[in-house]
Design a protein around this motif. Structure first.
Motif, PDB file in Angstrom:
ATOM      1  N   ALA A 295      -2.053  -1.915 -10.488  1.00 56.12           N
ATOM      2  CA  ALA A 295      -2.651  -3.005  -9.709  1.00 56.12           C
ATOM      3  C   ALA A 295      -4.110  -3.225 -10.055  1.00 56.12           C
ATOM      4  CB  ALA A 295      -2.511  -2.709  -8.224  1.00 56.12           C
ATOM      5  N   ILE A 296      -4.759  -2.190 -10.577  1.00 62.53           N
ATOM      6  CA  ILE A 296      -6.191  -2.369 -10.833  1.00 62.53           C
ATOM      7  C   ILE A 296      -6.453  -2.942 -12.222  1.00 62.53           C
ATOM      8  CG2 ILE A 296      -6.960  -0.646  -9.179  1.00 62.53           C
ATOM      9  CD1 ILE A 296      -7.326   1.307 -11.408  1.00 62.53           C
TER      10      ILE A 296
ATOM     11  N   SER B 134      -5.155   3.570  -4.430  1.00 60.90           N
ATOM     12  CA  SER B 134      -4.520   3.240  -5.711  1.00 60.90           C
ATOM     13  C   SER B 134      -4.898   1.840  -6.180  1.00 60.90           C
ATOM     14  CB  SER B 134      -2.996   3.353  -5.592  1.00 60.90           C
ATOM     15  OG  SER B 134      -2.483   2.208  -4.920  1.00 60.90           O
ATOM     16  N   LEU B 135      -5.543   1.074  -5.325  1.00 66.89           N
ATOM     17  CA  LEU B 135      -5.801  -0.325  -5.654  1.00 66.89           C
ATOM     18  C   LEU B 135      -7.224  -0.594  -6.152  1.00 66.89           C
ATOM     19  CD1 LEU B 135      -3.923  -1.927  -2.599  1.00 66.89           C
ATOM     20  CD2 LEU B 135      -3.144  -1.897  -4.971  1.00 66.89           C
TER      21      LEU B 135
ATOM     22  N   ARG C 232      -5.438  -7.407  -3.854  1.00 70.52           N
ATOM     23  CA  ARG C 232      -4.571  -6.694  -4.801  1.00 70.52           C
ATOM     24  C   ARG C 232      -3.285  -6.235  -4.145  1.00 70.52           C
ATOM     25  NH1 ARG C 232      -9.206  -3.424  -8.123  1.00 70.52           N
ATOM     26  NH2 ARG C 232      -9.919  -5.236  -9.297  1.00 70.52           N
ATOM     27  N   PHE C 233      -3.374  -5.818  -2.889  1.00 71.32           N
ATOM     28  CA  PHE C 233      -2.148  -5.424  -2.196  1.00 71.32           C
ATOM     29  C   PHE C 233      -1.200  -6.612  -2.141  1.00 71.32           C
ATOM     30  CE2 PHE C 233       0.799  -4.928   1.199  1.00 71.32           C
ATOM     31  CZ  PHE C 233       1.184  -3.602   1.127  1.00 71.32           C
ATOM     32  N   ASN C 234      -1.734  -7.745  -1.752  1.00 71.33           N
ATOM     33  CA  ASN C 234      -0.893  -8.939  -1.631  1.00 71.33           C
ATOM     34  C   ASN C 234      -0.274  -9.315  -2.968  1.00 71.33           C
ATOM     35  OD1 ASN C 234      -1.579  -9.090   1.052  1.00 71.33           O
ATOM     36  ND2 ASN C 234      -3.196 -10.616   0.748  1.00 71.33           N
ATOM     37  N   ARG C 235      -1.079  -9.294  -4.004  1.00 73.22           N
ATOM     38  CA  ARG C 235      -0.594  -9.718  -5.310  1.00 73.22           C
ATOM     39  C   ARG C 235       0.487  -8.778  -5.816  1.00 73.22           C
ATOM     40  NH1 ARG C 235      -5.302  -9.863  -8.818  1.00 73.22           N
ATOM     41  NH2 ARG C 235      -4.617  -7.908  -9.692  1.00 73.22           N
TER      42      ARG C 235
END
Ligand code: TRP
Length: 365
Positions: free
Chosen positions: A3-4, A133-134, A200-203
């Protein structure tokens, strides 16, 4: 891909700059007025000592105002944040009680607002892991507020919790899907991290329907109050006037406040920051303009200014201090308020955690 990696969908023009944050804050203020029920305000403090006049004029008054608009208000007692740079002190329970008394005395209403200690909210703390983690280590490392706090604390090394506390703070904000975070400028880097995590969570986990709202800072337009030494008023700098100080203590603290050699009192924050700060504080406490206070004192000098200021502070806070003292007589009540807030926050957090687990495919059975 993690995600990052990659910033596709992240607009560099959104975020970052102070002007952007200010513009978003102004829009948010209007939205809060228009549709208070659509918002959740989350803010809070570390229980590292009683709150002072800087907190009062900078944020507490604003919280009470928002509560009055009918916005749902969450207030976090950030007890885990006290161990970022010190050991958990045995005085923590008293410090938490003092903070609760400050909140209630200024008018935060425990029936309407949810006041909770984040160490007690398991679901909130669970969010910390996926949130970590994001973001990358480099992104956290660029945070100027973390660097400042570390150097102010004068510690030789940074703990992992100190380094990552902005991510934990994102969990404070996002567990209740906070949309508005009333903070000072120094907290903007943290808010950027919370926004990044939400995006980022949403994506990554909910691309069709964004799950977390992107929280915005609600910047206060209250002027920054200086402490009695002319530096920023701060609990850790020992230069503050606590909300709960007695009239005598207030007089002593003001008596030792720094001034300058010019006898004539003027309001000139740029050239005479210390004197102007005392004038400003007197103005805030008496609902007058700083200019009229300065004109009234004129050639009376800093002695007269300090007398007027002491009166003004003691007068303005008399009722709040009376309530605060009364509240501190009944610790059982303060604890019940906190336990009730914890219970409410836990319900909200469990729901969010259940959703997050579902979206992350970590629901079994
Ligand atoms: N870091 C904030 C401070 O030092 C306190 C805090 C903890 C906070 N969690 C928060 C503020 C979430 C706003 C939102 O004052």
């Amino acid at each position: 891909m993690s995600a990052i990696d990659g910033e596709a969908g992240e607009h560099p023009s959104e975020g970052g700059s102070f002007a952007d944050a200010e513009a978003r804050s102004a829009r948010l203020e209007q939205a809060l007025q228009r549709e208070p029920a659509a918002h959740r305000v989350l803010t809070g403090d570390r229980p590292t000592g009683p709150l002072h006049l800087g907190h009062y004029f900078g944020t507490l008054q604003n919280r009470v105002r928002l509560q009055g608009l009918g916005v749902r208000l969450f207030v976090v007692v950030a007890d885990y944040q006290t161990i970022t740079d010190r050991d958990s002190p045995a005085s923590l329970p008293e410090d938490v009680d003092a903070l609760l008394a400050d909140y209630l005395a200024v008018g935060i209403d425990p029936e309407r607002a949810t006041i909770f200690a984040h160490s007690q909210i398991e679901g909130l703390n669970q969010l910390f892991l996926p949130f970590l983690s994001l973001v990358s280590v480099a992104e956290i490392g660029r945070n100027p507020t973390v660097k400042d706090e570390l150097s102010a604390a004068g510690l030789p090394a940074m703990s992992g919790l100190m380094f990552t506390y902005p991510v934990h703070q994102a969990a404070d904000i996002l567990f209740c899907k906070g949309t508005a975070v009333p903070v000072g400028k120094d907290q903007l880097p943290h808010l950027e991290i919370a926004r990044l995590i939400a995006r980022r969570f949403n994506r990554r986990y909910s691309p069709e329907r964004p799950y977390f709202p992107e929280p915005d800072a609600l910047l206060s337009n209250a002027p920054v109050l200086l402490g009695t030494d002319g530096q920023k008023m701060s609990k850790s700098r020992n230069n503050s006037i606590p909300l709960g100080a007695t009239p005598d203590e207030t007089a002593k603290l003001i008596a030792r406040a720094k001034t300058d050699a010019d006898r004539r009192i003027t309001y000139d924050p740029v050239n005479r920051p210390e004197v102007s700060n005392l004038v400003l504080l007197a103005a805030l406490c008496s609902n007058r303009s700083p200019e009229s206070i300065a004109a009234e004192i004129g050639d009376g000098g800093s002695g007269a200014l300090k007398r007027l200021l002491t009166e003004a502070v003691n007068e303005h806070f008399r009722e709040i201090r009376r309530r605060r003292a009364e509240l501190l007589q009944d610790r059982g009540y303060l604890r019940r308020v906190l336990l009730a807030g914890n219970a409410r926050a836990r319900e909200v957090a469990s729901q969010t955690l259940a959703d997050v687990r579902r979206l992350m495919h970590t629901t079994y059975g």
